[in-house]
Design a protein around this motif. Structure first.
Motif, PDB file in Angstrom:
ATOM      1  N   VAL A 155       0.823  -1.216   0.000  1.00  0.00           N
ATOM      2  CA  VAL A 155       0.000   0.000   0.000  1.00  0.00           C
ATOM      3  C   VAL A 155       0.856   1.265   0.000  1.00  0.00           C
ATOM      4  O   VAL A 155       0.377   2.343  -0.398  1.00  0.00           O
ATOM      5  N   HIS A 156       2.123   1.133   0.422  1.00  0.00           N
ATOM      6  CA  HIS A 156       3.015   2.285   0.376  1.00  0.00           C
ATOM      7  C   HIS A 156       3.842   2.318  -0.907  1.00  0.00           C
ATOM      8  O   HIS A 156       4.840   3.050  -1.003  1.00  0.00           O
TER       9      HIS A 156
ATOM     10  N   ASP B 226      -5.210  -4.382   0.329  1.00  0.00           N
ATOM     11  CA  ASP B 226      -4.876  -3.254  -0.537  1.00  0.00           C
ATOM     12  C   ASP B 226      -6.149  -2.491  -0.920  1.00  0.00           C
ATOM     13  O   ASP B 226      -6.205  -1.252  -0.860  1.00  0.00           O
ATOM     14  N   TYR B 227      -7.193  -3.230  -1.294  1.00  0.00           N
ATOM     15  CA  TYR B 227      -8.455  -2.594  -1.682  1.00  0.00           C
ATOM     16  C   TYR B 227      -9.103  -1.891  -0.480  1.00  0.00           C
ATOM     17  O   TYR B 227      -9.527  -0.723  -0.572  1.00  0.00           O
TER      18      TYR B 227
ATOM     19  N   GLY C 276      -5.372  -0.989  -5.735  1.00  0.00           N
ATOM     20  CA  GLY C 276      -4.708  -0.098  -4.783  1.00  0.00           C
ATOM     21  C   GLY C 276      -4.963   1.369  -5.040  1.00  0.00           C
ATOM     22  O   GLY C 276      -4.010   2.166  -5.139  1.00  0.00           O
ATOM     23  N   LYS C 277      -6.227   1.740  -5.145  1.00  0.00           N
ATOM     24  CA  LYS C 277      -6.612   3.125  -5.386  1.00  0.00           C
ATOM     25  C   LYS C 277      -8.103   3.255  -5.067  1.00  0.00           C
ATOM     26  O   LYS C 277      -8.800   2.244  -4.870  1.00  0.00           O
ATOM     27  N   ALA C 278      -8.570   4.474  -4.990  1.00  0.00           N
ATOM     28  CA  ALA C 278      -9.999   4.689  -4.756  1.00  0.00           C
ATOM     29  C   ALA C 278     -10.795   4.191  -5.955  1.00  0.00           C
ATOM     30  O   ALA C 278     -10.551   4.609  -7.085  1.00  0.00           O
ATOM     31  N   CYS C 279     -11.718   3.266  -5.698  1.00  0.00           N
ATOM     32  CA  CYS C 279     -12.530   2.656  -6.767  1.00  0.00           C
ATOM     33  C   CYS C 279     -13.985   3.075  -6.553  1.00  0.00           C
ATOM     34  O   CYS C 279     -14.704   2.447  -5.762  1.00  0.00           O
ATOM     35  N   GLY C 280     -14.402   4.137  -7.221  1.00  0.00           N
ATOM     36  CA  GLY C 280     -15.734   4.694  -6.987  1.00  0.00           C
ATOM     37  C   GLY C 280     -16.868   3.758  -7.327  1.00  0.00           C
ATOM     38  O   GLY C 280     -17.964   3.874  -6.770  1.00  0.00           O
ATOM     39  N   LEU C 281     -16.631   2.796  -8.213  1.00  0.00           N
ATOM     40  CA  LEU C 281     -17.690   1.870  -8.626  1.00  0.00           C
ATOM     41  C   LEU C 281     -17.649   0.551  -7.855  1.00  0.00           C
ATOM     42  O   LEU C 281     -18.313  -0.408  -8.224  1.00  0.00           O
TER      43      LEU C 281
ATOM     44  N   PHE D 143     -15.587  -2.814  -5.851  1.00  0.00           N
ATOM     45  CA  PHE D 143     -14.473  -3.715  -6.119  1.00  0.00           C
ATOM     46  C   PHE D 143     -14.395  -4.012  -7.622  1.00  0.00           C
ATOM     47  O   PHE D 143     -15.372  -4.481  -8.224  1.00  0.00           O
ATOM     48  N   PRO D 144     -13.225  -3.769  -8.255  1.00  0.00           N
ATOM     49  CA  PRO D 144     -13.114  -3.853  -9.726  1.00  0.00           C
ATOM     50  C   PRO D 144     -12.918  -5.278 -10.240  1.00  0.00           C
ATOM     51  O   PRO D 144     -11.883  -5.615 -10.802  1.00  0.00           O
TER      52      PRO D 144
END
Length: 578
Positions: free
Chosen positions: A297-298, A362-363, A407-412, A414-415
């Motif tokens: 995550v870092h 991570d998510y 590992g990022k903001a996923c507005g929709l 879990f991808p």
């Protein structure tokens, strides 16, 4: 440091007398296929790399090799307190555990089958001419019973046949095979040319077996002599981490903490508390897991090594970890809650890779408190990863690749589709198909999934150690084979499997299902926990022991299992296909 040849006979003879495993070595993880491949490589005279040993008299916890391989063994059962003491001269295996344990099981031990039976290694001494579908030339199998010729029990090379030379062994066995050939009817009797070719292969194979065992040409050992020279524990631990960095990932946390404490002296305590939190689900996380999560995550990649915490960049990493610890701690708590409340994963038996949990962390780290739709997709991801072996190779590169996806903001949410595209690009399955239900090695995971879905809890969540569930046949296997004349393909199927506690499995009789479930129901036992279809649990008399009824029961139940598994593993697809 010395570098010298060893005979396999001497290596095996020294195992558990002078050669042991250090506590930093984890459990034996090779699957049976890898064991067979090592034997095939040796019979082809392929090199298998050097073994690395460490001789010491330090107080280091020592563990025995398994005389009978158990993949879910309790390591505490194998520790040797007297050998571990300071002053006791011992040799530890730093690199080569998987190879040595395999050879020990083949030449002097055994492995444990899923049934619990002890199985010894037998070699078809006439093989070596053509490859199997898996690319193996030499046929080896583990059997709980004595196999007929041309199968030869390999342990006899160190037992009753230890004094025989290769020529004597091959002549004796060829003579026996000649007698068998002579007794066959003329039209199936091998031609003289075939018989000569077979005799030649047997001589060649016994020659190689004996050379492997008795000659100092196949196995080379590098030994760090910590008695005569200075090889302190920290140096050896550093070497241990480096030589194993390309194989099965081992717990390098001890060495990394030594490199990290100057920058954050409380990190080890924080990681230990996190590991304990995760293990409240009865799983077996080690301290390397949360460290790898933090590295990912870092943005430092999943490869856990002390070098990442060195220099100015290492100091900056530690500063970032310390500053972001509250956020990470919350993500670890949410991951633990997801494991316990949503996945209901309570046993290593249903976890093929702990690394699969890192992308979930991570998510969650970047998307805290996921909604129910995301949790359903996360469950689907988890089961896909276990069923399709997503983490069976190049684990760290897979985790690093997925970091760019989760590992990022996923507005929709879990991808899942992007995750599937990633694994499809690697040539791996990403959707459950009906054929997956027939794969033997997936039985525990699939059945656990169904029980969790239908019962709301895992059958592995047991109060007493040793009562973890076994897989059992609802319609008794032996009766189906012998009384109804069905083949194993019709009997060993997900539609006829259930879980039963180990204690109950030992006590139960080979009782026919109408009698067995009728008796349980009359006694007030909730037979629904055996996942019978409602029509059969309502009326156990319908469980008639004949072929049409069995097939109808099996197929209807298999279809129901398929529907549950499809919905859970492929949630992104919506409704069950018509």
């Amino acid at each position: 440091m010395s570098y010298k040849p060893k005979t396999l006979f001497r290596l095996i003879d020294d195992i558990n007398s002078s050669i042991f495993l250090p506590h930093i070595q984890r459990l034996f993880v090779w699957e049976e296929e890898q064991m067979l491949r090592l034997f095939d490589s040796l019979m082809r005279n392929y090199p298998i790399q050097t073994l690395l040993f460490w001789r010491t008299t330090d107080e280091i916890k020592a563990r025995r090799f398994m005389s009978q391989v158990e993949w879910d063994a309790d390591l505490s059962d194998y520790y040797e307190p007297s050998v571990s003491k300071a002053g006791h001269d011992k040799v530890f295996v730093l690199d080569g555990q998987q190879r040595l344990q395999t050879l020990y099981a083949i030449f002097a031990g055994a492995l444990t089958l899923e049934s619990g039976a002890r199985a010894e290694a037998y070699y078809d001494v006439t093989s070596g001419e053509t490859s199997t579908d898996t690319g193996l030339l030499h046929s080896l199998k583990f059997s709980p019973t004595t196999l007929p010729l041309p199968w030869y029990r390999i342990a006899d090379l160190m037992g009753k046949d230890a004094q025989k030379v290769a020529e004597e062994l091959s002549d004796d066995l060829n003579d026996e095979l000649d007698k068998i050939d002579a007794a066959t009817v003329s039209e199936s009797r091998p031609a003289d040319e075939e018989q000569r070719a077979r005799r030649k292969r047997v001589r060649k194979n016994f020659g190689q077996l004996v050379r492997l065992l008795r000659e100092e040409t196949h196995f080379w050992v590098q030994e760090l002599d910590g008695v005569a020279n200075k090889f302190p524990y920290r140096t050896v631990l550093d070497i241990f981490v480096r030589v194993n960095s390309g194989g099965t990932k081992l717990d390098a946390s001890d060495l990394m903490f030594a490199a990290m404490k100057e920058g954050w002296d409380e990190i080890e305590e924080a990681i230990e508390e996190t590991t304990e939190l995760l293990n409240s689900t009865n799983l077996s996380f080690d301290k390397t897991f949360p460290l790898k999560c933090l590295l990912v995550v870092h943005g430092r990649g999943a490869e856990a090594s002390p070098e990442k915490f060195a220099g100015a960049d290492g100091a900056k990493l530690l500063q970032d970890m310390k500053a972001g610890w509250d956020r990470a701690e919350q993500a670890f708590q949410e991951l633990r809650d997801f494991l316990k409340s949503d996945l209901k994963v309570y046993a290593d038996k249903v976890v093929r890779s702990y690394n699969s949990f890192i992308p979930l962390f991570d998510y969650i780290y970047f998307n805290p408190k996921p909604n129910e739709r995301s949790k359903a997709l996360m469950r689907g991801y988890y089961y896909k990863s276990q069923l399709f072996g997503w983490y069976s190779q190049s684990t760290d590169s897979v985790i690093n690749g997925l970091h760019g996806v989760v590992g990022k903001a996923c507005g929709l949410g879990f991808p899942m589709n992007e995750v599937k595209q990633y694994f499809n690009s690697r040539g791996m399955a990403a959707e459950l198909q009906k054929g997956h239900l027939d794969q033997t090695r997936l039985r525990f995971i699939l059945l656990n999934l169904v029980y969790v879905d239908q019962m709301g809890s895992s059958p592995f969540d047991v109060k007493f150690k040793g009562n973890e569930p076994h897989i059992d046949h609802i319609y008794p296997r032996h009766a189906l084979l012998t009384k109804l004349g069905l083949g194993s393909g019709e009997v060993n199927t997900i539609g006829n499997y259930r879980f039963v506690g180990a204690t109950d499995n030992i006590r139960k009789r080979a009782e026919l299902p109408d009698s067995y479930f009728g008796r349980l129901k009359a006694a007030g036992s909730p037979i629904e926990k055996h996942l019978l279809l409602k029509s059969f649990s309502d009326d156990t008399g319908r469980l008639v022991f004949d072929v049409p009824t069995y097939r109808r029961f099996r197929d209807e139940r298999a279809q129901r299992v398929w529907e549950i598994c499809y919905r859970t593993v492929n949630p992104e697809n919506g409704k069950f296909p018509a």
